[in-house]
Motif scaffolding. Structure first.
Motif, short mmCIF file in Angstrom:
data_model
loop_
_atom_site.label_atom_id
_atom_site.label_comp_id
_atom_site.label_asym_id
_atom_site.label_seq_id
_atom_site.Cartn_x
_atom_site.Cartn_y
_atom_site.Cartn_z
N LEU A 14 0.83 -1.20 0.00
CA LEU A 14 0.00 0.00 0.00
C LEU A 14 0.86 1.26 0.00
CD1 LEU A 14 -2.75 -1.01 2.58
CD2 LEU A 14 -2.92 -0.98 0.09
N GLY A 15 2.12 1.12 0.37
CA GLY A 15 3.02 2.26 0.45
C GLY A 15 3.54 2.75 -0.88
N ASP A 16 3.47 1.92 -1.92
CA ASP A 16 4.00 2.34 -3.21
C ASP A 16 3.33 1.57 -4.34
OD1 ASP A 16 5.60 3.08 -5.43
OD2 ASP A 16 7.28 3.44 -4.07
N LEU A 17 2.56 2.27 -5.14
CA LEU A 17 1.81 1.66 -6.23
C LEU A 17 2.73 1.00 -7.27
CD1 LEU A 17 -0.87 1.10 -7.64
CD2 LEU A 17 -0.71 3.36 -8.67
N LYS A 18 3.87 1.61 -7.53
CA LYS A 18 4.80 1.04 -8.52
C LYS A 18 5.37 -0.29 -8.04
CE LYS A 18 6.00 5.45 -10.58
NZ LYS A 18 7.04 6.46 -10.76
N LEU A 19 5.65 -0.38 -6.76
CA LEU A 19 6.11 -1.65 -6.18
C LEU A 19 5.02 -2.70 -6.32
CD1 LEU A 19 8.20 -3.32 -4.57
CD2 LEU A 19 7.05 -2.49 -2.50
N LYS A 20 3.79 -2.33 -5.99
CA LYS A 20 2.66 -3.25 -6.10
C LYS A 20 2.52 -3.78 -7.52
CE LYS A 20 -2.37 -3.30 -5.45
NZ LYS A 20 -3.52 -2.52 -5.03
N GLU A 21 2.62 -2.91 -8.49
CA GLU A 21 2.49 -3.32 -9.89
C GLU A 21 3.67 -4.19 -10.34
OE1 GLU A 21 -0.29 -3.05 -11.62
OE2 GLU A 21 -1.12 -2.07 -9.85
N SER A 22 4.86 -3.90 -9.83
CA SER A 22 6.04 -4.71 -10.16
C SER A 22 5.91 -6.12 -9.62
CB SER A 22 7.31 -4.07 -9.62
OG SER A 22 7.59 -2.87 -10.29
N VAL A 23 5.39 -6.25 -8.41
CA VAL A 23 5.19 -7.57 -7.81
C VAL A 23 4.15 -8.34 -8.62
CG1 VAL A 23 4.41 -8.82 -5.77
CG2 VAL A 23 5.86 -6.81 -5.50
N THR A 28 4.98 -11.97 -10.68
CA THR A 28 4.34 -13.25 -10.38
C THR A 28 3.20 -13.59 -11.33
OG1 THR A 28 2.82 -12.17 -8.85
CG2 THR A 28 4.85 -13.10 -7.92
N ASN A 29 2.72 -12.58 -12.03
CA ASN A 29 1.53 -12.76 -12.86
C ASN A 29 0.35 -13.23 -11.99
OD1 ASN A 29 0.12 -12.53 -15.25
ND2 ASN A 29 0.55 -14.63 -15.88
N TRP A 30 0.27 -12.68 -10.79
CA TRP A 30 -0.76 -13.02 -9.80
C TRP A 30 -1.42 -11.72 -9.37
CZ3 TRP A 30 -2.07 -17.91 -8.29
CH2 TRP A 30 -2.85 -18.04 -7.15
N PRO A 31 -2.74 -11.59 -9.47
CA PRO A 31 -3.38 -10.28 -9.28
C PRO A 31 -3.66 -9.86 -7.85
CG PRO A 31 -5.02 -11.89 -9.91
CD PRO A 31 -3.69 -12.60 -9.95
N THR A 32 -3.64 -10.80 -6.89
CA THR A 32 -4.10 -10.45 -5.54
C THR A 32 -2.96 -10.49 -4.53
OG1 THR A 32 -4.68 -12.76 -5.08
CG2 THR A 32 -6.41 -11.35 -6.00
N PHE A 33 -3.23 -9.90 -3.38
CA PHE A 33 -2.27 -9.88 -2.28
C PHE A 33 -2.93 -10.45 -1.04
CE2 PHE A 33 -0.57 -6.88 -5.24
CZ PHE A 33 0.79 -7.09 -5.15
N GLY A 83 2.11 -18.43 -3.40
CA GLY A 83 0.73 -18.02 -3.65
C GLY A 83 0.26 -17.07 -2.58
N GLY A 84 -1.04 -17.14 -2.29
CA GLY A 84 -1.64 -16.26 -1.31
C GLY A 84 -1.95 -16.97 -0.01
N SER A 85 -2.76 -16.32 0.82
CA SER A 85 -3.07 -16.87 2.14
C SER A 85 -3.86 -18.16 2.04
CB SER A 85 -3.83 -15.83 2.97
OG SER A 85 -5.02 -15.45 2.32
N ASP A 86 -4.70 -18.29 1.02
CA ASP A 86 -5.48 -19.52 0.87
C ASP A 86 -4.59 -20.72 0.61
OD1 ASP A 86 -4.82 -18.39 -1.60
OD2 ASP A 86 -6.58 -19.23 -2.60
N ILE A 87 -3.55 -20.53 -0.16
CA ILE A 87 -2.63 -21.62 -0.49
C ILE A 87 -1.78 -21.98 0.73
CG2 ILE A 87 -0.67 -22.28 -1.94
CD1 ILE A 87 -2.05 -20.59 -4.17
N ILE A 88 -1.31 -20.96 1.44
CA ILE A 88 -0.52 -21.20 2.67
C ILE A 88 -1.37 -21.95 3.69
CG2 ILE A 88 0.48 -20.01 4.67
CD1 ILE A 88 2.34 -20.06 2.34
N LEU A 89 -2.62 -21.54 3.86
CA LEU A 89 -3.51 -22.21 4.82
C LEU A 89 -3.74 -23.67 4.40
CD1 LEU A 89 -5.34 -22.11 7.31
CD2 LEU A 89 -7.18 -21.30 5.81
N ASP A 90 -3.96 -23.90 3.12
CA ASP A 90 -4.16 -25.25 2.62
C ASP A 90 -2.92 -26.12 2.85
OD1 ASP A 90 -5.85 -27.18 1.14
OD2 ASP A 90 -4.25 -27.02 -0.38
N MET A 91 -1.74 -25.55 2.56
CA MET A 91 -0.48 -26.28 2.79
C MET A 91 -0.31 -26.61 4.28
SD MET A 91 2.14 -24.29 0.24
CE MET A 91 3.57 -25.31 0.62
N HIS A 92 -0.68 -25.66 5.14
CA HIS A 92 -0.59 -25.88 6.59
C HIS A 92 -1.52 -27.02 7.01
CE1 HIS A 92 -0.73 -25.19 10.90
NE2 HIS A 92 -2.03 -24.95 10.81
#
Length: 185
Positions: A125-134, A138-143, A154-163
């Motif tokens: 949220l601190g820098d839009l250019k950083l957000k767009e670079s990330v 990754t070619n992944w749209p969400t955070f 991946g995201g939190s859903d994948i981490i939770l599933d792996m856990h």
């Protein structure tokens, strides 16, 4: 947001039926919600409504959270690559691990903290250019976007599933062991 907008619209319509002079007053309120929800419509200086909220570049970020520019010799792509390379567990998230600004980011941090691994993070949220670079990297749209040992997981859903499946323990095991060794020596 939809309920708030529909309530404002209904109130505006009811007022315009009963008192035509009030309809002109309720128009800017409806305009305010439309500008805020789309993020791209209208210009506060053009409409004369100084309370109108307009997000210039990023439709999902309120103006209070717009980035401030910071100068650096590194490109944002280089910063992302360096972050991933140097940090065994990295989260690009909304907020920070101690103060997440999103439920998904909070969930990811909570799951990772169960494994007692060092978590590095950047607030997108601190820098839009950083957000767009990330996003481009990754070619992944969400955070949040989570990297472990230089690999995008991946995201939190994948981490939770792996856990829940016990896979995350295997992936993070050696990172937790290295931390214990460093703390004991």
């Amino acid at each position: 947001m939809a309920r708030l907008m529909s309530t404002a619209l209904v109130r505006g319509l009811v007022r315009s039926r009963h008192a035509p002079s009030v309809a002109a007053v309720s128009q800017p309120a409806i305009q305010h919600f439309r500008n805020y929800s789309s993020g791209l419509d209208g210009d506060s200086s053009a409409s004369g409504d100084s309370s109108s909220t307009r997000v210039a570049a990023d439709p999902d970020t309120h103006q209070d959270f717009q980035p401030t520019s910071k100068s650096s010799n590194m490109s944002f792509d280089d910063i992302v690559a360096q972050d991933i390379k140097e940090n065994p567990v990295l989260i690009y998230m909304k907020g920070y691990p101690d103060a997440p600004r999103c439920g998904f980011s909070a969930l990811a941090v909570k799951v990772l903290k169960l494994y007692d691994v060092p978590i590095s993070a950047r607030d997108i949220l601190g820098d839009l250019k950083l957000k767009e670079s990330v996003k481009a990297h990754t070619n992944w749209p969400t955070f949040p976007q989570i990297f472990i040992k230089g690999e995008f997981v991946g995201g939190s859903d994948i981490i939770l599933d792996m856990h829940q499946k016990g896979q995350l323990k295997d992936v993070l095991g050696d990172i937790a062991q290295k931390r214990e060794q460093n703390e004991s020596s």
